[in-house]
Design a protein around this motif. Sequence first.
Motif, PDB file in Angstrom:
ATOM      1  N   ALA A 103      14.875   6.015   7.382  1.00  0.00           N
ATOM      2  CA  ALA A 103      13.471   5.728   7.688  1.00  0.00           C
ATOM      3  C   ALA A 103      13.186   4.232   7.696  1.00  0.00           C
ATOM      4  O   ALA A 103      13.827   3.468   6.977  1.00  0.00           O
ATOM      5  CB  ALA A 103      12.567   6.420   6.672  1.00  0.00           C
ATOM      6  N   ARG A 104      12.212   3.860   8.521  1.00  0.00           N
ATOM      7  CA  ARG A 104      11.578   2.537   8.479  1.00  0.00           C
ATOM      8  C   ARG A 104      10.180   2.787   7.939  1.00  0.00           C
ATOM      9  O   ARG A 104       9.418   3.574   8.520  1.00  0.00           O
ATOM     10  CB  ARG A 104      11.487   1.925   9.881  1.00  0.00           C
ATOM     11  N   ILE A 105       9.841   2.119   6.842  1.00  0.00           N
ATOM     12  CA  ILE A 105       8.580   2.416   6.160  1.00  0.00           C
ATOM     13  C   ILE A 105       7.776   1.135   5.983  1.00  0.00           C
ATOM     14  O   ILE A 105       8.292   0.132   5.495  1.00  0.00           O
ATOM     15  CB  ILE A 105       8.847   3.053   4.781  1.00  0.00           C
ATOM     16  N   ARG A 106       6.498   1.211   6.364  1.00  0.00           N
ATOM     17  CA  ARG A 106       5.554   0.125   6.118  1.00  0.00           C
ATOM     18  C   ARG A 106       4.291   0.757   5.538  1.00  0.00           C
ATOM     19  O   ARG A 106       3.718   1.661   6.146  1.00  0.00           O
ATOM     20  CB  ARG A 106       5.254  -0.624   7.416  1.00  0.00           C
ATOM     21  N   VAL A 107       3.880   0.267   4.378  1.00  0.00           N
ATOM     22  CA  VAL A 107       2.711   0.811   3.687  1.00  0.00           C
ATOM     23  C   VAL A 107       1.831  -0.355   3.257  1.00  0.00           C
ATOM     24  O   VAL A 107       2.324  -1.309   2.647  1.00  0.00           O
ATOM     25  CB  VAL A 107       3.125   1.635   2.443  1.00  0.00           C
ATOM     26  N   ALA A 108       0.526  -0.268   3.536  1.00  0.00           N
ATOM     27  CA  ALA A 108      -0.398  -1.335   3.141  1.00  0.00           C
ATOM     28  C   ALA A 108      -0.755  -1.254   1.660  1.00  0.00           C
ATOM     29  O   ALA A 108      -0.978  -2.282   1.021  1.00  0.00           O
ATOM     30  CB  ALA A 108      -1.662  -1.276   3.992  1.00  0.00           C
ATOM     31  N   ASP A 109      -0.823  -0.041   1.086  1.00  0.00           N
ATOM     32  CA  ASP A 109      -1.216   0.145  -0.317  1.00  0.00           C
ATOM     33  C   ASP A 109      -0.277   1.176  -0.950  1.00  0.00           C
ATOM     34  O   ASP A 109      -0.484   2.373  -0.812  1.00  0.00           O
ATOM     35  CB  ASP A 109      -2.669   0.609  -0.386  1.00  0.00           C
ATOM     36  N   PHE A 110       0.758   0.687  -1.647  1.00  0.00           N
ATOM     37  CA  PHE A 110       1.772   1.557  -2.243  1.00  0.00           C
ATOM     38  C   PHE A 110       1.598   1.616  -3.760  1.00  0.00           C
ATOM     39  O   PHE A 110       1.552   0.580  -4.425  1.00  0.00           O
ATOM     40  CB  PHE A 110       3.169   1.056  -1.896  1.00  0.00           C
ATOM     41  N   LEU A 112       3.083   3.776  -7.278  1.00  0.00           N
ATOM     42  CA  LEU A 112       4.087   4.663  -7.869  1.00  0.00           C
ATOM     43  C   LEU A 112       3.708   4.860  -9.329  1.00  0.00           C
ATOM     44  O   LEU A 112       3.804   3.930 -10.135  1.00  0.00           O
ATOM     45  CB  LEU A 112       5.480   4.053  -7.747  1.00  0.00           C
ATOM     46  N   GLY A 113       3.233   6.078  -9.662  1.00  0.00           N
ATOM     47  CA  GLY A 113       2.752   6.321 -11.019  1.00  0.00           C
ATOM     48  C   GLY A 113       1.556   5.435 -11.300  1.00  0.00           C
ATOM     49  O   GLY A 113       0.575   5.456 -10.573  1.00  0.00           O
ATOM     50  N   ASP A 114       1.649   4.614 -12.349  1.00  0.00           N
ATOM     51  CA  ASP A 114       0.547   3.706 -12.666  1.00  0.00           C
ATOM     52  C   ASP A 114       0.835   2.266 -12.231  1.00  0.00           C
ATOM     53  O   ASP A 114       0.176   1.332 -12.671  1.00  0.00           O
ATOM     54  CB  ASP A 114       0.213   3.763 -14.155  1.00  0.00           C
ATOM     55  N   MET A 115       1.797   2.104 -11.325  1.00  0.00           N
ATOM     56  CA  MET A 115       2.154   0.773 -10.824  1.00  0.00           C
ATOM     57  C   MET A 115       1.619   0.585  -9.404  1.00  0.00           C
ATOM     58  O   MET A 115       1.902   1.382  -8.517  1.00  0.00           O
ATOM     59  CB  MET A 115       3.676   0.599 -10.840  1.00  0.00           C
ATOM     60  N   ARG A 116       0.863  -0.497  -9.214  1.00  0.00           N
ATOM     61  CA  ARG A 116       0.273  -0.823  -7.912  1.00  0.00           C
ATOM     62  C   ARG A 116       1.085  -1.953  -7.289  1.00  0.00           C
ATOM     63  O   ARG A 116       1.012  -3.083  -7.749  1.00  0.00           O
ATOM     64  CB  ARG A 116      -1.187  -1.205  -8.079  1.00  0.00           C
ATOM     65  N   PHE A 117       1.841  -1.634  -6.243  1.00  0.00           N
ATOM     66  CA  PHE A 117       2.760  -2.590  -5.644  1.00  0.00           C
ATOM     67  C   PHE A 117       2.206  -3.330  -4.435  1.00  0.00           C
ATOM     68  O   PHE A 117       2.840  -4.250  -3.936  1.00  0.00           O
ATOM     69  CB  PHE A 117       4.058  -1.888  -5.232  1.00  0.00           C
ATOM     70  N   GLY A 118       1.067  -2.920  -3.904  1.00  0.00           N
ATOM     71  CA  GLY A 118       0.545  -3.582  -2.718  1.00  0.00           C
ATOM     72  C   GLY A 118       1.301  -3.151  -1.470  1.00  0.00           C
ATOM     73  O   GLY A 118       1.592  -1.971  -1.275  1.00  0.00           O
ATOM     74  N   ARG A 119       1.650  -4.125  -0.626  1.00  0.00           N
ATOM     75  CA  ARG A 119       2.352  -3.818   0.628  1.00  0.00           C
ATOM     76  C   ARG A 119       3.822  -3.499   0.363  1.00  0.00           C
ATOM     77  O   ARG A 119       4.472  -4.165  -0.427  1.00  0.00           O
ATOM     78  CB  ARG A 119       2.291  -4.996   1.584  1.00  0.00           C
ATOM     79  N   LEU A 120       4.321  -2.498   1.090  1.00  0.00           N
ATOM     80  CA  LEU A 120       5.723  -2.097   1.006  1.00  0.00           C
ATOM     81  C   LEU A 120       6.322  -2.147   2.406  1.00  0.00           C
ATOM     82  O   LEU A 120       5.710  -1.667   3.374  1.00  0.00           O
ATOM     83  CB  LEU A 120       5.841  -0.665   0.468  1.00  0.00           C
ATOM     84  N   ALA A 121       7.495  -2.746   2.508  1.00  0.00           N
ATOM     85  CA  ALA A 121       8.287  -2.684   3.736  1.00  0.00           C
ATOM     86  C   ALA A 121       9.713  -2.345   3.321  1.00  0.00           C
ATOM     87  O   ALA A 121      10.277  -3.000   2.431  1.00  0.00           O
ATOM     88  CB  ALA A 121       8.248  -4.019   4.478  1.00  0.00           C
ATOM     89  N   ALA A 122      10.273  -1.298   3.928  1.00  0.00           N
ATOM     90  CA  ALA A 122      11.617  -0.854   3.532  1.00  0.00           C
ATOM     91  C   ALA A 122      12.340  -0.210   4.701  1.00  0.00           C
ATOM     92  O   ALA A 122      11.723   0.427   5.553  1.00  0.00           O
ATOM     93  CB  ALA A 122      11.523   0.135   2.374  1.00  0.00           C
ATOM     94  N   GLN A 123      13.645  -0.371   4.685  1.00  0.00           N
ATOM     95  CA  GLN A 123      14.540   0.291   5.635  1.00  0.00           C
ATOM     96  C   GLN A 123      15.461   1.192   4.806  1.00  0.00           C
ATOM     97  O   GLN A 123      16.213   0.696   3.968  1.00  0.00           O
ATOM     98  CB  GLN A 123      15.362  -0.736   6.406  1.00  0.00           C
ATOM     99  N   LEU A 136      14.090  -4.360   1.011  1.00  0.00           N
ATOM    100  CA  LEU A 136      12.938  -3.803   0.302  1.00  0.00           C
ATOM    101  C   LEU A 136      12.044  -4.970  -0.080  1.00  0.00           C
ATOM    102  O   LEU A 136      12.507  -5.918  -0.733  1.00  0.00           O
ATOM    103  CB  LEU A 136      13.403  -3.048  -0.948  1.00  0.00           C
ATOM    104  N   THR A 137      10.790  -4.921   0.344  1.00  0.00           N
ATOM    105  CA  THR A 137       9.835  -5.975   0.015  1.00  0.00           C
ATOM    106  C   THR A 137       8.524  -5.343  -0.432  1.00  0.00           C
ATOM    107  O   THR A 137       8.009  -4.444   0.245  1.00  0.00           O
ATOM    108  CB  THR A 137       9.560  -6.883   1.241  1.00  0.00           C
ATOM    109  N   LEU A 138       8.011  -5.796  -1.573  1.00  0.00           N
ATOM    110  CA  LEU A 138       6.726  -5.361  -2.098  1.00  0.00           C
ATOM    111  C   LEU A 138       5.877  -6.615  -2.307  1.00  0.00           C
ATOM    112  O   LEU A 138       6.325  -7.557  -2.965  1.00  0.00           O
ATOM    113  CB  LEU A 138       6.911  -4.627  -3.422  1.00  0.00           C
ATOM    114  N   THR A 139       4.665  -6.615  -1.745  1.00  0.00           N
ATOM    115  CA  THR A 139       3.824  -7.809  -1.807  1.00  0.00           C
ATOM    116  C   THR A 139       2.424  -7.436  -2.270  1.00  0.00           C
ATOM    117  O   THR A 139       1.716  -6.685  -1.591  1.00  0.00           O
ATOM    118  CB  THR A 139       3.736  -8.485  -0.424  1.00  0.00           C
TER     119      THR A 139
END
Length: 189
Positions: A103-110, A112-123, A136-139
């Motif tokens: 998968a190629r994944i782009r998420v504006a608001d990611f 996981l549990g109680d952790m707020r990672f912001g933007r996610l980009a992953a292959q 893997l990039t989380l911003t």
Amino acid sequence: FEDWFVAGAAAAEGPAARLRRLDLRAARFGIFGELFRDVRIDATRAGADWTVRLASERVTGTVRVPGADDEPIDAELERLWFVEDDPAAGGDGQADPRALPPARIRVADFVLGDMRFGRLAAQVSQRGDGVAVEPLTLTAPSFTITGNALWVVEEGDVARQRTELKLGLRSTDIRATLTDLGYDPVLEG
């Protein structure tokens, strides 16, 4: 969902080949070991490819599921919050990384549990024994995490899994970063 959603080469044959559109509202929707509630799913098939639009409090966006088995899923999501395990996933809810597609994944608001990672980009690439995630990039507003990950089943036994993370974290505000990552503020300076 992955138990009955036929994609890839298998979708070109049998009764699934006649299915062209799904418009569903699901009180509970489980996929890859996660549970989402009150989800609207609008899926349209063109040839062997599916375009799936999702809308709920925890997941919103579009996912393209290709008809070719070797093509990655392409997910462009405004929101993806993994906050509830799916009890119907069986056993202890332990997911099997061998079942995950590339998968190629782009998420504006990611989340996981109680952790707020912001933007996610992953292959995500499938290796047979599990998946590799690179890059893997989380911003988020106060931090950036970059790196790669590996999630595999060892010796074919789903109870024996190994996860490796190689990550770098840069923060401009450690308090905000730790709060976003689920830590209670206990130090002040």
